[in-house]
Scaffold this motif. Sequence first.
Motif, PDB file in Angstrom:
ATOM      1  N   GLU A 146      61.033  54.661  10.896  1.00 16.28           N
ATOM      2  CA  GLU A 146      59.685  54.781  11.455  1.00 16.28           C
ATOM      3  C   GLU A 146      59.287  56.241  11.580  1.00 16.28           C
ATOM      4  OE1 GLU A 146      59.805  52.643  15.127  1.00 16.28           O
ATOM      5  OE2 GLU A 146      60.079  50.720  14.106  1.00 16.28           O
ATOM      6  N   ARG A 150      56.141  58.172   9.748  1.00 18.09           N
ATOM      7  CA  ARG A 150      55.077  58.922  10.426  1.00 18.09           C
ATOM      8  C   ARG A 150      55.069  60.386   9.989  1.00 18.09           C
ATOM      9  NH1 ARG A 150      56.989  56.383  14.919  1.00 18.09           N
ATOM     10  NH2 ARG A 150      57.826  58.282  15.802  1.00 18.09           N
ATOM     11  N   PHE A 151      56.271  60.896   9.738  1.00 17.50           N
ATOM     12  CA  PHE A 151      56.399  62.329   9.436  1.00 17.50           C
ATOM     13  C   PHE A 151      56.019  62.641   7.986  1.00 17.50           C
ATOM     14  CE2 PHE A 151      58.919  66.235   8.729  1.00 17.50           C
ATOM     15  CZ  PHE A 151      58.452  66.984   9.794  1.00 17.50           C
ATOM     16  N   LEU A 191      45.115  56.285  12.621  1.00 12.36           N
ATOM     17  CA  LEU A 191      45.352  56.174  14.068  1.00 12.36           C
ATOM     18  C   LEU A 191      44.079  55.726  14.773  1.00 12.36           C
ATOM     19  CD1 LEU A 191      47.359  59.417  14.877  1.00 12.36           C
ATOM     20  CD2 LEU A 191      48.209  57.083  14.880  1.00 12.36           C
ATOM     21  N   LYS A 194      43.523  52.106  14.248  1.00 13.67           N
ATOM     22  CA  LYS A 194      44.394  51.254  15.079  1.00 13.67           C
ATOM     23  C   LYS A 194      43.801  51.105  16.469  1.00 13.67           C
ATOM     24  CE  LYS A 194      48.827  52.283  12.906  1.00 13.67           C
ATOM     25  NZ  LYS A 194      50.018  53.127  13.017  1.00 13.67           N
ATOM     26  N   VAL A 195      43.387  52.250  17.055  1.00 12.13           N
ATOM     27  CA  VAL A 195      42.810  52.211  18.407  1.00 12.13           C
ATOM     28  C   VAL A 195      41.521  51.390  18.386  1.00 12.13           C
ATOM     29  CG1 VAL A 195      41.836  53.643  20.256  1.00 12.13           C
ATOM     30  CG2 VAL A 195      43.863  54.420  19.027  1.00 12.13           C
ATOM     31  N   PHE A 202      40.409  43.814  22.718  1.00 11.50           N
ATOM     32  CA  PHE A 202      40.296  43.811  24.176  1.00 11.50           C
ATOM     33  C   PHE A 202      38.915  43.365  24.608  1.00 11.50           C
ATOM     34  CE2 PHE A 202      43.925  46.138  26.050  1.00 11.50           C
ATOM     35  CZ  PHE A 202      43.921  45.479  27.262  1.00 11.50           C
TER      36      PHE A 202
ATOM     37  N   THR B   4      53.974  65.320  13.781  1.00 10.16           N
ATOM     38  CA  THR B   4      53.899  64.216  14.748  1.00 10.16           C
ATOM     39  C   THR B   4      52.836  64.502  15.799  1.00 10.16           C
ATOM     40  OG1 THR B   4      55.775  65.250  15.793  1.00 10.16           O
ATOM     41  CG2 THR B   4      56.211  63.259  14.543  1.00 10.16           C
ATOM     42  N   LEU B  31      45.111  57.171  24.127  1.00 13.80           N
ATOM     43  CA  LEU B  31      45.500  56.024  23.287  1.00 13.80           C
ATOM     44  C   LEU B  31      45.952  56.481  21.895  1.00 13.80           C
ATOM     45  CD1 LEU B  31      42.770  53.330  24.112  1.00 13.80           C
ATOM     46  CD2 LEU B  31      45.058  53.562  25.070  1.00 13.80           C
ATOM     47  N   ILE B  32      45.257  57.475  21.373  1.00 12.48           N
ATOM     48  CA  ILE B  32      45.624  57.991  20.034  1.00 12.48           C
ATOM     49  C   ILE B  32      47.027  58.599  20.073  1.00 12.48           C
ATOM     50  CG2 ILE B  32      45.059  59.761  18.304  1.00 12.48           C
ATOM     51  CD1 ILE B  32      42.062  59.158  19.098  1.00 12.48           C
ATOM     52  N   GLU B  35      49.494  55.905  20.103  1.00 10.95           N
ATOM     53  CA  GLU B  35      49.635  55.286  18.773  1.00 10.95           C
ATOM     54  C   GLU B  35      50.551  56.113  17.869  1.00 10.95           C
ATOM     55  OE1 GLU B  35      48.859  52.475  17.511  1.00 10.95           O
ATOM     56  OE2 GLU B  35      47.470  51.656  18.982  1.00 10.95           O
ATOM     57  N   THR B  36      50.513  57.439  18.045  1.00 12.19           N
ATOM     58  CA  THR B  36      51.342  58.319  17.211  1.00 12.19           C
ATOM     59  C   THR B  36      52.825  58.055  17.411  1.00 12.19           C
ATOM     60  OG1 THR B  36      49.698  59.969  17.773  1.00 12.19           O
ATOM     61  CG2 THR B  36      51.552  60.739  16.497  1.00 12.19           C
ATOM     62  N   PHE B  37      53.158  57.709  18.647  1.00 14.53           N
ATOM     63  CA  PHE B  37      54.586  57.569  18.934  1.00 14.53           C
ATOM     64  C   PHE B  37      55.115  56.145  18.828  1.00 14.53           C
ATOM     65  CE2 PHE B  37      53.398  61.594  20.860  1.00 14.53           C
ATOM     66  CZ  PHE B  37      54.355  62.408  20.276  1.00 14.53           C
ATOM     67  N   HIS B  38      54.241  55.267  18.382  1.00 14.10           N
ATOM     68  CA  HIS B  38      54.705  53.887  18.218  1.00 14.10           C
ATOM     69  C   HIS B  38      54.414  53.399  16.816  1.00 14.10           C
ATOM     70  CE1 HIS B  38      54.136  54.255  22.589  1.00 14.10           C
ATOM     71  NE2 HIS B  38      55.263  53.547  22.614  1.00 14.10           N
ATOM     72  N   ASP B  39      55.214  52.471  16.380  1.00 15.70           N
ATOM     73  CA  ASP B  39      54.958  51.899  15.061  1.00 15.70           C
ATOM     74  C   ASP B  39      54.287  50.548  15.231  1.00 15.70           C
ATOM     75  OD1 ASP B  39      55.123  52.373  12.306  1.00 15.70           O
ATOM     76  OD2 ASP B  39      56.611  50.783  12.177  1.00 15.70           O
ATOM     77  N   TRP B  42      54.762  47.138  19.192  1.00 16.08           N
ATOM     78  CA  TRP B  42      55.006  47.694  20.531  1.00 16.08           C
ATOM     79  C   TRP B  42      54.076  46.992  21.509  1.00 16.08           C
ATOM     80  CZ3 TRP B  42      51.436  51.362  22.947  1.00 16.08           C
ATOM     81  CH2 TRP B  42      50.333  51.682  22.159  1.00 16.08           C
ATOM     82  N   TRP B  44      51.476  47.231  23.168  1.00 20.40           N
ATOM     83  CA  TRP B  44      50.310  48.102  23.301  1.00 20.40           C
ATOM     84  C   TRP B  44      49.352  47.647  24.413  1.00 20.40           C
ATOM     85  CZ3 TRP B  44      45.534  45.877  22.437  1.00 20.40           C
ATOM     86  CH2 TRP B  44      45.516  44.692  21.699  1.00 20.40           C
ATOM     87  N   LYS B  45      49.289  46.335  24.672  1.00 18.34           N
ATOM     88  CA  LYS B  45      48.329  45.838  25.672  1.00 18.34           C
ATOM     89  C   LYS B  45      48.604  46.446  27.036  1.00 18.34           C
ATOM     90  CE  LYS B  45      46.333  41.611  24.027  1.00 18.34           C
ATOM     91  NZ  LYS B  45      46.186  40.190  24.175  1.00 18.34           N
TER      92      LYS B  45
END
Lengths: 657, 66
Positions: A146, A150-151, A191, A194-195, A202, B4, B31-32, B35-39, B42, B44-45
């Motif tokens: 993972e 990301r990297f 990113l 995703k958000v 929600f 990262t 939140l962003i 998101e960076t630190f999770h794949d 996770w 997330w809720k």
Amino acid sequence: MRINKINITNYRQFRNFKINFNKKNNLDLNIIIGRNGTGKTNLLNAINWCLYNDEPHLSIPSQQMPLLNVKSIKEPLNKDEISAIVEIWVEDEDRVYIFRRKANYRDNRNELIPTQKTNILEVEIHNIKDDGNTDIRILSGEESKEFIERFIPKNIRDFYFFDGERLNKYFEESIGQNIRNAIFIISQIDLLEKVENKIDSFLRELTKQAGKYNVKIEEKQNNLNEVKDNIKNTEIEIEDSKKKISEAKEIIRKCIDELNKFPDVEKLEEDRNELKKELIVDRKHFNEKIKEKEELLFEYGIILMLLPAIIESVNIIDYKREKKEIPPNVNKNLLEDIIKNNFCSVCKRPLNETAKIEVINLLNDIKLSSEIGNQLLLIEHPLKQFKDKVNNFKKKRDKITEEVEYFKNNINENEKKIANIDSKLIGYNTEKIKKYANTRKTFEQTHDYNLKVLGILTNRKEEYIKKKKSLEFEINEELGKAEKSEKIRKGIVFFNKALSVITEAKENIMNKTREEIENETRNNFFSFIWKKETFRDVDIDENYAVNLIHSLGYECLGSTGAAEKQLLALSFTLAIHKISGFSAPILIDTPVGRISDENRKNFGKVFSEISDNKQVVLLFTPDEYSENISSILNKKASNMYETKLSEDELETKLEVL
Amino acid sequence: MRNTKISNRILRTIEECSKDDKVIANFLKELIIEETFHDKYWRWKDTYIKELERRFNDWSNKDENK
């Protein structure tokens, strides 16, 4: 960020291989020279294997060989296992990352190739703190994968590991959509998406809760969800249209590219058709003239055969006329009757002896009978007409002969031209030409059709957005009516606002990124290019389809030479790195393999310039690293190595140059 | 190679698009970063609710005053 060093153990022809890419005097240009088969390309494979567990540049001979170093298999070991290890040291500001993949093999000497037992990826993160101490964190298993994703995401590796042999095909292979997706990731727009999706989910849930307090809210929310889904589906359709437009453009460009390889096929075909038409007309005229000539000969044939007799007859008549024999002044029959009857019917008295002798002598003097003389007079005119006609025949014959020759020459000349065109066309595959011409036509239609579709879909999306805003307003009003749902209303307003901010941010970044990449690519290209006057502009459309505009105003990427295409690919990549903040080295295998000698010097300057701002690793064959390029790069090189095979040809050795 | 860290462009654009609403801007930035630190997978809720709860009252009061 930059690669510090690579350590390889027992991977392919690397038995115990270490290569350092230390900066020297702030120079960061690393040159590796090696003959084919000495391991240059497998160095790229080693990096890929370490990071992604695949080997995309593997040559056919290497595919037949085990991943584990052959020498290590042959040599006796005291351990049960042997391992292939690739370790990449990467430094980035105050951190050092060590990516390590280790494949363990059970050392079963009975097997030709040992069996791979485990394949482990580890990432060591060394965080250098202000006090000089270092925090070390080790990631393994899914966590390490993972992290790499990301990297250095796998699907953007084409933006830092290049195969020079394929660089000029870069725009064919990485068509707009792929580039767009890659930029999406390296610019971190993914990113935001995703958000965005999570907030939307929600929001839907929250509004569903609000529906418990008011049926109308639920109803309107259902409508809103439907509209939102419609927007998403329309966006997918828009993307699909854009993709089709992009692909069609690419295929049209490829067809033009292919057709350009033939000697102006379309023009030749047109010329050939014109010549064919002319040939048909000329042949028709030629045949007509030949027939005319035959008829003429037939018409004059007898006259021509009799011509000597006619001429002689006319001559005789003329002679006789000259001698006054014609027209006849004495009738021969009359004289014969006078002699026979011994009585002159003219003077009405009998003949005496003297008179009789006179008449006999006169009769003897008359050689032509008056009848013949009269006949000669009768045929004189027609004979002279025939003679005149023969004179006309010559004129007519000469005229027709001239015309026949004219058409014959035309036919010969056109036949030669057609044969010449045919020889050019036959040299190529005419079926292939037709195929490309037809494909081009088909995709031009596809392109135009999808442009129309795109317009319709864009309008449709705008309509849905209006409807969405109106429904959101109505839901908010309904929520305001119910006191109990006040908190939910505020939550919905909050999420709606957050959603609109993130959507706007996403669109802004996408647009700005494209514009900036376009500007940066243009700047890079025009600062590198040696033919400053040939090109006018570089254009990147919203699907990241890159176009090069000729100084005369037309799109010319398809017909541009390999060197210019390669340069454009480099300019584009550097632009992506800079704009997306994707700080990566550039590694190019056989960077000038397809570049002519005169342009190698230009590329030398380009690589030298690039290395001022980022780490560059170039892997050359000795032939490639000719005087033209080495005279420029040697001065800027921080490290120069040569890869060589060991005497038994089973191991790559590295020599510092 | 990808950092990262979140690119400044993303954070700057979020601020620009949020205009004066710092609560929304910070909420989204957080939140962003998460998101960076999770794949892919996770919880997330929980994080989203936590971030919402952390900022909502503050924002709600401001929203009421508007």
